[in-house]
Design a protein around this motif. Structure first.
Motif: not given
Ligand SMILES: Nc1ncnc2c1ncn2[C@@H]1O[C@H](COP(=O)(O)OP(=O)(O)O)[C@@H](O)[C@H]1O
Ligand SMILES: [Mg+2]
Lengths: 384, 256
Positions: A297, A300-302, A383-384, B53, B56-57, B89-90, B94-96, B100-101, B162, B172, B174
């Motif tokens: 994760t 993925a977030m960078g 991760v998705f 998905t 999206l990836t 990516r930065r 992203f929301i999963f 994913n916290l 976040r 993005l 999913d």
């Protein structure tokens, strides 16, 4: 990238049991390494306390002399040749032999190392010996080694308490003139110092003038090395002329090869290192594995690989620190305890501490670096 | 954020994508073409296994583009380097499906940690922005709760905070509601929509939750790896007149 939140620490702290196990692993490893290295050093140091106490720069022994327990006598007349030299300030001769000590309390017979020394001048630089030299001239008296193993009986305590104790050495009634510090070692559990005359009384089979060790004290400013060369020429091949360091080294060479002590303790240190290495690796590895989805994760977030490596390596350094400090405290307590029981010169030497700090950090960093490879399998595409 | 309306933030054409090698090779995406404009909220729907998905990836730079052209936020993804993909990516929030916290952190720390990606934001400023963001998602009271003490909907709201706190140029998501019950799913989606509108952030969200389709400016549909249809979403000026939708949804942006 700066870490604003102490992620490494928070993650470690999150699972208390795991943290405890990892720190305990490092601790055990640190204690082991301290003990092994300390014991090795102390055992070897204890074997050359006598050698180090020579009141002179050069030592003369028989050419076939190997070590204290394997000595060969030579004639003290050889030493007279040196007395005339303007470079020489003093020459001493020493007899040595294992004697039989009777424990006054339980009657057990124990071998104890006996030295016959001169009583006119101190041939040994032992603290407090001079005040006893005069008394040593009396018949059947001796100086006792305060650091001798307890198996000889609580001689020192008894004397301090002014209890009358019957002391017997080589079946001769002896009386105590005082105590000095020499200490036990590999082949020696304790030491006794007597005068030449008393030595010959204790060992009637020994001939007067057939000595084991000669000590040469040079005049101030004389070069030890050139004196050594010159004396060797003068004295011939029957004896070897050694510096004090060479005299020590000869003893150490013997004990290093005759006993597996060097190997055992070096191996013990390596084992200690690997215990820590494996425990930390195991824990970090399972930790990385368990947290793979989290790492994926973050990727993925960078977050860069470097950021995550830093996270895992940060944990290994934290484990190293948390294990090193209590581990060293435990080792210090064990040193003190062992020092009391075995009389071995075990001390928390700063250099050893520095070495162990590096070893511990290296150990944890190694395991961290191995565990970190697992991070590669964190695929952010999953991760998705 | 780019405000030039004529400039799409995502454009793709001729995208083919397969998993596996040789005999086992299975094509998943077929000649996909799409364009998404700044500020748009686009939902991507379609049956399970249709390739949503995967698309999206690809857009997120999480998989290597195999064939076709895909430009996202000014990054050309054809033969893009790992470093370039990381930079892309930065810029994305992203929301999963699952939140994913990081479970060992509090809600606030989970949001704050994103500023490790933006070294020019001071610690103090990062903390303030994270705090404000959590207040906006309605978690002002629970900022210092550990993740384990939050409900599913609350966790997903932290995840939204976040994703948005770093002011991403694109969001993005999913199936962000898949793990939630109807009510909290609805809340989460409403929140995401209103925040995105406020901040004028474009969203591309995969969902087959029919209950949330109404938030979209535009809905695109995927069938067996083909984008088959696009329709104007029910979220239009009459639903959110005050929120200032910058650009009218435009069916023509998705070429089928
Ligand atoms: N990593 C993968 N390796 C091989 N096949 C995959 C992989 N990920 C997805 N697929 C396959 O690709 C197809 C599309 O998957 P996906 O994009 O996840 O669909 P959706 O999100 O629309 O449900 C499915 O048939 C799935 O089995
Ligand atoms: Mg999917």
């Amino acid at each position: 990238m700066s870490q604003r939140i102490p992620l490494a620490w928070l993650q470690l702290k999150h699972e208390k049991m795991k943290l405890f196990a990892a720190v305990a692993g490092v601790m055990v490893s640190v204690v082991l390494m301290w003990m092994q290295l300390g014991l090795m050093k102390a055992l070897f140091a204890s074997a050359v306390v006598f050698h180090g106490s020579m009141n002179g720069e050069l030592v003369i022994v028989h050419s076939q002399y190997e070590h204290l327990l394997h000595s060969k006598v030579f004639s003290s007349r050889l030493l007279y040749r040196l007395r005339g030299s303007p470079d020489v300030s003093d020459v001493f001769s020493i007899y040595l032999a294992p004697g039989e000590w009777k424990n006054p309390w339980n009657g057990e017979m124990r071998s104890i190392q006996c030295y016959g020394i001169e009583t006119d001048n101190a041939s040994l630089k032992l603290p407090g010996i001079e005040q006893h030299l005069l008394q040593l001239r009396n018949t059947d008296v001796f100086l006792y080694d305060r650091m001798a193993r307890p198996r000889f009986g609580d001689v020192v305590g008894a004397v301090e308490r002014r209890e009358p104790v019957e002391l017997e050495l080589n079946r001769r009634r002896m009386s105590l003139a005082g105590v000095v510090d020499l200490g036990a070692s590999f082949g020696v559990d304790g030491n006794v110092l007597v005068s030449h005359a008393n030595f010959l009384r204790l060992f009637p089979e020994r001939k007067s003038g057939e000595i084991d060790v000669g000590v040469v004290k040079l005049m101030p400013g004389i070069s030890v090395v050139s004196a050594q060369k010159q004396f060797q020429k003068v004295l011939g091949k029957e004896v070897q002329v050694l510096t004090v360091e060479q005299f020590k080294e000869l003893e150490l060479i013997y004990w290093r090869s005759a006993t597996p002590i060097g190997i055992i303790f070096t191996a013990g240190t390596v084992v200690g290192f690997f215990i820590g290495f494996i425990v930390v690796y195991q824990i970090l590895y399972t930790d990385v594995t368990n947290h793979l989805p989290q790492y994926a994760t973050m990727k993925a977030m960078g977050f860069s690989d470097g950021y995550l490596y830093q996270l895992v390596l940060g944990q290994s350094v934290q484990l190293a620190t948390m294990g090193f400090i209590p581990g060293s405290l435990i080792a210090a307590a064990m040193y003190a305890g062992l020092r009391k029981v075995t009389q071995l010169p075990l001390y928390m030497e700063p250099m050893r501490g520095v070495f162990l700090i590096f070893a511990t950090i290296l150990m944890c960093t190694f395991s961290g670096m191995l565990a970190v490879r697992k991070l590669r399998s964190a695929d952010p595409a999953d991760v998705f | 954020m780019k405000t030039d309306d004529s400039k799409a933030i995502i454009t793709g054409a001729g995208i083919n994508f397969s998993f596996g090698q040789g005999e086992l090779r299975k094509q998943i995406l077929f000649d996909v073409e799409l364009a998404i404009q700044p500020g748009e909220i686009v939902l991507l729907t379609g049956p399970s296994g249709s390739g949503k998905t995967t698309l999206l990836t690809l857009i997120a730079g999480l998989r290597k583009l195999q064939e076709g052209r895909l430009d996202v936020l000014g990054h050309s993804l054809h033969n893009a380097s790992q470093a370039d993909l990381l930079q892309l990516r930065r810029k994305i929030g992203f929301i999963f499906q699952a939140h994913n916290l990081l479970p060992y952190l509090t809600a606030l720390q989970n949001v704050q940690v994103m500023f490790d990606l933006q070294p020019d934001v001071t610690i103090k400023e990062g903390r303030e922005r994270a705090t404000r963001m959590l207040q906006q998602v309605g978690l002002g009271e629970r900022m210092n709760y550990h993740v384990s003490r939050l409900s599913g909907g609350q966790k997903q709201r932290v995840a939204i905070a976040r994703a948005l706190v770093g002011r991403p140029e694109l969001v993005l998501a999913d199936e962000p509601t898949a793990a939630l019950d109807g009510t909290s799913g609805r809340e989460v989606v409403n929140l995401l929509q209103s925040l995105a509108r406020e901040q004028k952030r474009p969203i591309l969200m995969v969902t087959h939750d029919v209950r949330v389709l109404d938030i979209a400016d535009r809905i695109i549909e995927m069938q067996d790896g083909h984008l088959t249809a696009s329709s104007r979403g029910s979220s239009s000026a009459e639903n959110h007149p005050a929120k200032g939708v910058q650009n009218e949804p435009d069916i023509a942006n998705v070429t089928l």
